[in-house]
Design an enzyme around this catalytic site. Structure first.
Site, PDB file in Angstrom:
ATOM      1  N   GLU A 347       0.668  -1.289  -0.052  1.00  0.00           N
ATOM      2  CA  GLU A 347      -0.109   0.250  -0.050  1.00  0.00           C
ATOM      3  C   GLU A 347       0.893   1.212  -0.076  1.00  0.00           C
ATOM      4  OE1 GLU A 347      -2.667  -0.226   3.110  1.00  0.00           O
ATOM      5  OE2 GLU A 347      -4.009  -1.573   2.162  1.00  0.00           O
ATOM      6  N   GLU A 450      -5.969  -8.152   0.212  1.00  0.00           N
ATOM      7  CA  GLU A 450      -6.648  -7.738   1.269  1.00  0.00           C
ATOM      8  C   GLU A 450      -8.228  -7.566   0.785  1.00  0.00           C
ATOM      9  OE1 GLU A 450      -5.075  -4.734   3.749  1.00  0.00           O
ATOM     10  OE2 GLU A 450      -3.057  -5.248   3.479  1.00  0.00           O
TER      11      GLU A 450
END
Length: 508
Positions: A347, A450
């Site tokens: 991320e 995720e």
């Protein structure tokens, strides 16, 4: 030439053609997984996230004043907030009737009562060297003794701030904040050295835990956590409940184990070694995910940040340091049968992480992995807050490359007020379209690295949670590399795949 010679030559030609064909088959098989994985993230294990296991922080003294805690100070006499004029680089004033960025101070914890205070522009509060040295300013870019303050608390809402000269800060007037008030106080509304505090934000990551406890105590706390939060029996359970892989977040300091830089502590490397042994025993694939990079790639607590600053990728040295971590991980685990993939970073956040710096890192990181293994997949996380297709052409140039996307029906105002059915429809329509957008026939594989079956719906029934999970499983099941639920364990039940499966909410 004899007939035997012709026969031998013909046989040899057939042999070469067969070898070439088998090589092509093998190469194709290695470039595409035999089946998409069903994985779970071991979040909150080797990279601390306080919301997953809040009790880890219970023993820290003054635990609401950890590194990165954002404070606002309101003078009880002026009824105005302290502010770093111009965001930093000059004096501190007390003339703001409302508080935002310039009026917010980030803590760097020295011990339970002593701190540096960082302002909006990243300078540190200190005392001026001009005049009598009592003027409070924010000019230093690196904290020293002149930027070290004691915060004295009276209950949970009032404080006094003792400066390095032994005197207390006071708001003499709206434009004059000085460190020249004596020890005595009644803590009353007439005392210019008293400030009402507002805690704006708190971080509970690895840095906060280790620096909060100190290295000796943190080593014990984390060792106990690593030895109990995830154990061998969890890998057996995963293998028996439809999962075939684990994504394991790690921090950059693991590459320096057993002597990581303070305040990080030793021991996570042995836990990762154990995970490989258990995964191989129960035939689970391992994805090693660099979740926390040096300098922090997104400013979130799970990136190992000290105060929420995002500083990864700003220099070639920083990128090189991160490539060194990948080199360590790849060299250590390349020969392990359980290694399935290495994720180069988790991320990265735009625009702080630029696309150019990320591509440079991904190129260097990929080449580093390939020094040790031609088999492991290399996963490249999309930037948050950026075009999800921006890496597709770039990643297509690498063999066995994977793009990682994360899908949550959370963290955005668009989900506010949505019903259960609205969320399910969003998955079936928008998330399906999102996944199709990043899936190209000649492009990289796609990994929904995720997702979770939690949302912003209050009072949802079990049946609604089941349908929400089923919708996501159906859509994300089309991801060419597979998916990974976040996470295996969590005190918040719906974030725990273990709880969701054991209680009949999810079936794989």
């Amino acid at each position: 030439m004899s007939n035997n010679s012709y026969l031998y030559g013909y046989a040899y030609l057939l042999f070469l053609l067969l070898c070439s064909h088998l090589t092509s088959i093998y190469s194709a098989a290695r470039s595409t997984p035999s089946s998409a994985i069903k994985a779970v993230n071991l979040g909150g294990w080797l990279v601390t996230e306080g919301w997953i296991e809040p009790s880890l922080f219970d023993g820290i003294p003054n635990k609401d004043f950890l590194d990165g805690t954002q404070l606002q100070f309101k003078s009880v006499t002026q009824q105005m907030y302290l502010s770093a004029e111009s965001g930093g680089g000059t004096i501190i004033v007390a003339n703001r009737s409302s508080a935002s960025g310039w009026e917010t101070f980030r803590l760097w914890r020295i011990n339970e009562s002593t701190f540096n205070l960082r302002v909006f522009g990243n300078q540190f509060v200190g005392l001026s060297s001009d005049g009598d040295g009592s003027q409070v300013v924010a000019v230093a870019t690196t904290p020293g003794l002149s930027e070290t303050f004691e915060i004295v608390r009276n209950g949970s809402t009032r404080v006094r701030i003792r400066a390095p000269n032994g005197q207390f800060l006071q708001a003499k007037s709206a434009d004059s904040v000085t460190a020249d008030y004596a020890e005595e106080t009644s803590w009353g509304d007439d005392d210019p050295s008293v400030f009402a505090i507002t805690i704006v934000r708190q971080l509970q990551g690895e840095y906060q835990l280790t620096n909060g406890y100190g290295i000796e105590k943190a080593t014990t706390v984390l060792r106990d956590h690593w030895d109990s939060f995830i154990v061998e029996d969890d890998f057996r359970w995963m293998s028996q409940n439809g999962l075939d892989a684990v994504r394991i977040p790690v921090g950059w300091w693991i590459a320096s184990d057993p002597n990581p830089p303070p305040p990080f502590v030793r021991g996570s490397l042995q836990a990762l070694d154990n995970a490989f042994t258990w995964a191989e025993k129960y035939n689970l694939k391992v994805i090693v995910d660099l979740h926390a990079a040096p300098g922090s790639q997104n400013g979130n607590e799970h990136s190992g940040t000290r105060d929420g600053s995002q500083e990864w990728g700003t220099t070639d040295q920083n990128i090189a340091q991160t490539v060194g971590v990948i080199d360590f991980l790849a060299s250590r685990y390349a020969t392990r049968s359980g290694l399935y993939a290495i994720e180069l970073i988790n991320e990265p956040l735009a625009p702080g992480v630029t696309l150019d710096s990320l591509k440079k890192y991904y190129q260097d990181g990929y080449n580093t992995v390939r020094k040790y293994t031609s088999d492991a997949f290399v996963i490249m996380s999309n930037r948050l807050s950026a075009d999800p297709t921006e890496l597709l052409q770039f990643a297509s140039g690498f063999s066995q490359s994977v793009i990682d996307v994360h899908y949550y029906n959370l963290y955005s105002n668009i989900f506010n007020g949505m019903t259960a059915q609205d969320n399910i429809d969003y998955v079936n329509n928008q998330r399906s379209a999102d996944l199709s957008t990043v899936t190209e026939s000649n492009g990289p594989l796609v990994f929904v690295g995720e997702w979770t079956a939690e949302w912003e719906v209050s009072g949802a029934t079990k049946e609604e949670y089941q349908r929400f999970a089923e919708a996501q499983l159906a859509v994300y099941g089309r991801a060419t590399f597979g998916w990974a639920y976040w996470g295996l364990k969590n005190v918040n039940n719906h974030w725990s795949l273990e709880w969701m499966i054991n209680n009949g909410y999810i079936s794989l």
